[in-house]
Design an enzyme around this catalytic site. Structure first.
Site, PDB file in Angstrom:
ATOM      1  N   GLY A 190       0.902  -1.226  -0.004  1.00 30.18           N
ATOM      2  CA  GLY A 190       0.131  -0.118  -0.176  1.00 30.18           C
ATOM      3  C   GLY A 190       0.883   1.329  -0.026  1.00 30.18           C
ATOM      4  N   ARG A 250       3.588   6.203   2.199  1.00 28.23           N
ATOM      5  CA  ARG A 250       3.993   7.430   2.268  1.00 28.23           C
ATOM      6  C   ARG A 250       3.538   8.293   1.120  1.00 28.23           C
ATOM      7  NH1 ARG A 250      10.396   7.597   0.449  1.00 28.23           N
ATOM      8  NH2 ARG A 250      10.235   5.931  -1.459  1.00 28.23           N
ATOM      9  N   LYS A 295       4.047  12.355  -2.874  1.00 25.79           N
ATOM     10  CA  LYS A 295       4.818  11.420  -2.198  1.00 25.79           C
ATOM     11  C   LYS A 295       5.963  11.759  -1.099  1.00 25.79           C
ATOM     12  CE  LYS A 295       7.974   7.497  -3.749  1.00 25.79           C
ATOM     13  NZ  LYS A 295       8.576   6.780  -5.006  1.00 25.79           N
ATOM     14  N   ASP A 307       8.672   5.749   7.868  1.00 29.66           N
ATOM     15  CA  ASP A 307       8.461   7.053   8.531  1.00 29.66           C
ATOM     16  C   ASP A 307       7.413   8.144   7.636  1.00 29.66           C
ATOM     17  OD1 ASP A 307      10.177   8.060   6.754  1.00 29.66           O
ATOM     18  OD2 ASP A 307      11.692   8.793   8.285  1.00 29.66           O
ATOM     19  N   GLY A 308       7.137   7.645   6.523  1.00 28.66           N
ATOM     20  CA  GLY A 308       6.047   7.974   5.551  1.00 28.66           C
ATOM     21  C   GLY A 308       6.680   9.154   4.757  1.00 28.66           C
ATOM     22  N   ARG A 321       3.139  13.562  -7.815  1.00 33.23           N
ATOM     23  CA  ARG A 321       3.119  13.066  -8.883  1.00 33.23           C
ATOM     24  C   ARG A 321       1.602  13.056  -9.698  1.00 33.23           C
ATOM     25  NH1 ARG A 321       5.778   7.241  -7.396  1.00 33.23           N
ATOM     26  NH2 ARG A 321       3.484   6.890  -6.415  1.00 33.23           N
ATOM     27  N   ARG A 342      -2.723  -0.724  -9.509  1.00 35.92           N
ATOM     28  CA  ARG A 342      -1.683  -1.612  -9.730  1.00 35.92           C
ATOM     29  C   ARG A 342      -2.052  -3.104  -9.668  1.00 35.92           C
ATOM     30  NH1 ARG A 342       2.789   1.238  -6.966  1.00 35.92           N
ATOM     31  NH2 ARG A 342       1.955   3.265  -6.575  1.00 35.92           N
ATOM     32  N   ASP A 386       3.680  -4.639  -7.265  1.00 36.21           N
ATOM     33  CA  ASP A 386       2.990  -3.710  -6.906  1.00 36.21           C
ATOM     34  C   ASP A 386       3.497  -2.466  -7.404  1.00 36.21           C
ATOM     35  OD1 ASP A 386       5.143  -4.804  -5.017  1.00 36.21           O
ATOM     36  OD2 ASP A 386       5.318  -2.709  -4.600  1.00 36.21           O
ATOM     37  N   ASN A 387       4.750  -2.578  -8.477  1.00 36.83           N
ATOM     38  CA  ASN A 387       5.193  -1.496  -9.097  1.00 36.83           C
ATOM     39  C   ASN A 387       5.099  -1.745 -10.533  1.00 36.83           C
ATOM     40  OD1 ASN A 387       6.165  -0.484  -6.687  1.00 36.83           O
ATOM     41  ND2 ASN A 387       8.114  -1.623  -7.347  1.00 36.83           N
TER      42      ASN A 387
END
Length: 533
Positions: A116, A119, A139, A151-152, A210, A217, A287-288
Site C-alpha cells: 500500500g 508515504r 509522495k 516514517d512516511g 506525481r 496496480r 506492486d510496481n
C-alpha cells in the site's frame, strides 16, 4: 496545449477538484488511527490526512508542461505560497479527498502481503480543460496505515530522481506517470541508511507531486485474492474498466477478458520502449506495475551507460532478477500473477481464454522489441535475419563497452559509407569503441545490405534514426551532480535538466558544455542505487 495561455488558472484558490472524486465510488476505510500500521480489510482506500512538511520550504523545481497541459495552471502559480503549501501537504484545494491506496504484491518473486501507499496521498480527482481526469498524489507526505516500518517520508535525492525521470521518460516516448513539482524543507530531517551499511545519517525531507489518471496496480487485485475479497475485486475491476478503459463497454460480457488483454499488451508495449532507451526499472515487483500500462514508482532505476545485457542498477538485486535483459520476461511473469488474481471473478471459459492470451505474451513482447530495434536502425519492418543483425551489434557493444545510447545516436550522425572509415569515426567516441570489435566490418556490410533490401536512402535512414535515438538521457552520474548541488540549495542544475530532457533528441549547447553526450567520467561506471529513499 488546448487554447491559449490566457485561459490558464492564475489563482490556486479558484482551482478545484471534482467533488466527489470518482474513486469515492469505491470502499474507503476510515480508521481514526490513520497513521498506525494495520491490516486493512474490505477496502480499496484508506481515508488519511497528510502530515505536512515542517520548517522553511523551498520549491526545488516545477514541470511547466505538466502544470499547463494537465493541471491548467499558469506556471507562475508555482511561485506562490499556496502552491508550495499544497505540495508540502499543508493546503488541500476545494473538493479534495486525501486517500491512500491499499495493495499487495510479489517482491522479488515472493508474496509480500499488504503493502500500500506507505508515504503517498492522493489529493483528489481533477478534470482539466480537455476533459481528462488526473489524480495528483503527494509522495513523502506522512505516515499511513500502510507505512509498515517506514516514517512516511521521502528525501531530496530520491525525490529529484523521481521528478526528473518521470518527465524525461515522457519526452522519450515512454508511457509514464508525470511529476508536477518538488518541495524540500530546510528543517524537517529524517534518518536514512543510504547504503544499508549501518551508517545512517540525517537527510532533508521532500515531497514530489506525481500525476496519473489513476494509481491502480497489479497488486491492487492480488491483495483482494489473498484476503478472499472477491466482492471488492469485482467492484474494483468494473470501476477501473468503466473509468479508465472507455473502449470496453461496462456491460460487455467479455469485458474481463478484453480488459486483461489490454492491460497485458499495454504493459508489454511499455517495456519495449524501456528496452529501446536502456531504461532499467530496478524493482519490477507486481506492486510496481500499473494496470494502465504506464511506468510507475521510480526508485533505484538506471539508464544503462555502456551496453551490458545483465545491467542491474539496484544494490538489493544480487541475483539480477530485474536485470535489463530480463525485464520483458518479468513483465510476462507479473501478468501471469495478475491473471491468477482475477480468477475469483472469472468463469471457466474466461479463465481458459485468458490462459490462451498468456501463452502469446512472450512472443508478443519479443516482436515488439524487434520492431523497436528496427526503428533504432532506421528500418521499417522486421525480416528474417534481423534478430541476428541486432544481436551481433549488441554483442560487439558489450565486448567493447560501447555506450548504448551514443552508439545508436552516432550511427545516425554518419553516412553508412563512413562507418568503415577510421577518420570519419574519430569524432564519434562510442563508435570508435565498437568499431574495434573484430566483426565490425562484417556487421557494417550486413547492415548496408539490409538497408538496400528496403531501399532506404541515407536521408531517410538518418532522419528516422535521429527521431528515435536520443542524444541525452538521465544517466545516474548526471543526476548525482544535480543532487549534490541541490543538497546545498542550488537548484539550478535540477531545473536545467528538466529543460534538457524536454528535448532529448535535439542538440543543446548547455548540455554539450556539461558533457552530457560525451564519454561519461570514469567514476560514473558501476553506480548503483538502494531502495533507501
Amino acid at each position: 496545449m488546448l487554447g491559449n495561455e490566457k485561459s490558464l488558472i492564475r489563482d490556486l484558490k479558484s482551482w478545484k477538484f471534482r467533488n466527489p472524486p470518482n474513486y469515492a465510488e469505491l470502499p474507503i476505510n476510515e480508521n481514526p488511527e490513520y497513521n498506525v500500521p494495520v491490516a486493512v480489510k474490505d477496502a480499496v482506500f484508506s481515508k488519511v490526512p497528510t502530515e505536512p512538511l515542517t520548517g522553511k520550504l523551498h520549491l526545488v523545481c516545477v514541470s511547466e508542461d505538466a502544470m499547463k497541459d494537465i493541471l491548467d495552471l499558469d506556471p507562475e502559480v508555482a511561485e506562490t505560497e499556496e502552491f508550495v503549501d499544497m505540495v508540502a501537504g499543508k493546503y488541500l484545494p476545494e473538493g479534495g479527498l486525501t486517500v491512500c491506496h491499499r495493495y499487495g504484491g510479489y517482491q522479488f518473486g515472493y508474496w509480500a502481503d499488504q503493502l500500500g501507499d506507505g508515504r503517498a496521498h492522493i489529493l483528489g480527482d481533477y478534470v482539466n480543460r480537455k476533459g481528462e481526469s488526473w489524480q495528483p498524489q503527494l509522495k513523502g507526505s506522512g505516515e499511513t496505515p500502510y507505512s509498515r516500518f517506514g516514517d512516511g517520508r521521502a528525501v531530496l535525492r530520491s525525490s529529484i530522481r523521481e521528478m526528473i525521470a518521470s518527465e524525461a521518460c515522457y519526452y522519450l516516448g515512454i508511457p509514464t506517470t508525470r511529476a508536477a513539482a518538488l518541495v524540500v524543507s530546510d528543517d524537517h530531517k529524517v534518518w536514512r541508511d543510504k547504503s544499508y551499511s549501518g551508517a545512517a545519517r540525517q537527510e532533508r525531507a521532500a515531497v514530489v507531486m506525481r500525476l496519473a489518471p489513476a494509481w491502480y496496480r497489479l497488486g491492487s487485485f492480488e491483495i483482494l485474492l489473498k484476503r478472499k475479497e472477491p466482492h471488492i475485486m469485482k467492484q474494483l475491476a468494473d470501476f477501473v474498466i468503466k473509468h479508465h478503459f472507455p473502449n470496453i463497454p461496462s456491460d460487455d460480457p467479455d469485458r474481463y477478458v478484453k480488459w486483461y488483454s489490454e492491460v497485458a499488451h499495454t504493459n508489454l508495449d511499455m517495456v519495449a520502449t524501456w528496452q529501446g532507451v536502456g531504461f532499467t526499472h530496478g524493482v519490477l515487483n507486481t506492486d510496481n506495475v500499473s494496470v494502465l500500462g504506464v511506468t510507475i514508482d521510480y526508485g533505484p532505476y538506471g539508464f544503462m551507460q555502456h551496453y551490458y545485457e545483465h545491467y542491474v542498477p539496484n544494490t538489493s538485486d544480487d541475483a539480477g532478477r530485474y536485470a535489463f535483459n530480463k525485464q520483458p520476461e518479468i513483465l510476462v511473469w507479473n501478468l501471469e500473477k495478475f491473471a491468477e488474481a482475477l480468477e475469483p471473478i472469472l468463469s471457466d471459459d474466461e479463465k481458459q481464454r485468458i490462459k490462451d492470451i498468456k501463452n502469446t505474451l512472450a512472443n508478443y513482447v519479443k516482436n515488439k522489441i524487434n520492431v523497436t530495434y528496427m526503428r533504432k536502425l532506421g528500418l521499417s519492418e522486421v525480416r528474417d535475419g534481423d534478430e541476428k543483425l541486432v544481436k551481433d551489434l549488441l554483442q560487439m557493444m558489450q565486448q567493447t563497452m560501447a555506450d548504448y545510447t551514443q552508439t545508436f545516436r552516432q550511427l545516425a550522425e554518419l553516412d553508412v559509407s563512413q562507418l568503415s572509415d577510421v577518420t570519419s569515426l574519430e569524432s564519434k567516441w562510442s563508435l570508435v569503441k565498437v568499431s574495434k570489435a573484430s566483426q565490425w566490418e562484417k556487421w557494417v556490410q550486413k547492415y548496408c545490405e539490409r538497408l538496400e533490401q528496403e531501399n532506404v536512402n541515407e536521408e531517410v535512414r538518418r532522419a528516422r534514426m535521429l527521431k528515435v535515438n536520443p542524444l541525452y538521457i538521465p544517466n545516474n552520474w548526471i543526476l548525482q551532480e544535480a543532487i549534490a548541488d541541490a543538497e546545498k540549495n542550488d537548484f539550478g542544475k535540477v531545473r536545467l535538466l528538466l529543460k534538457i530532457f524536454k528535448n532529448p533528441y535535439e542538440v543543446n549547447e548547455e548540455a554539450e558544455k556539461l558533457g552530457y553526450s560525451s564519454q561519461p567520467p570514469s567514476w560514473s561506471y558501476g553506480i548503483k542505487l538502494s531502495c533507501s529513499s
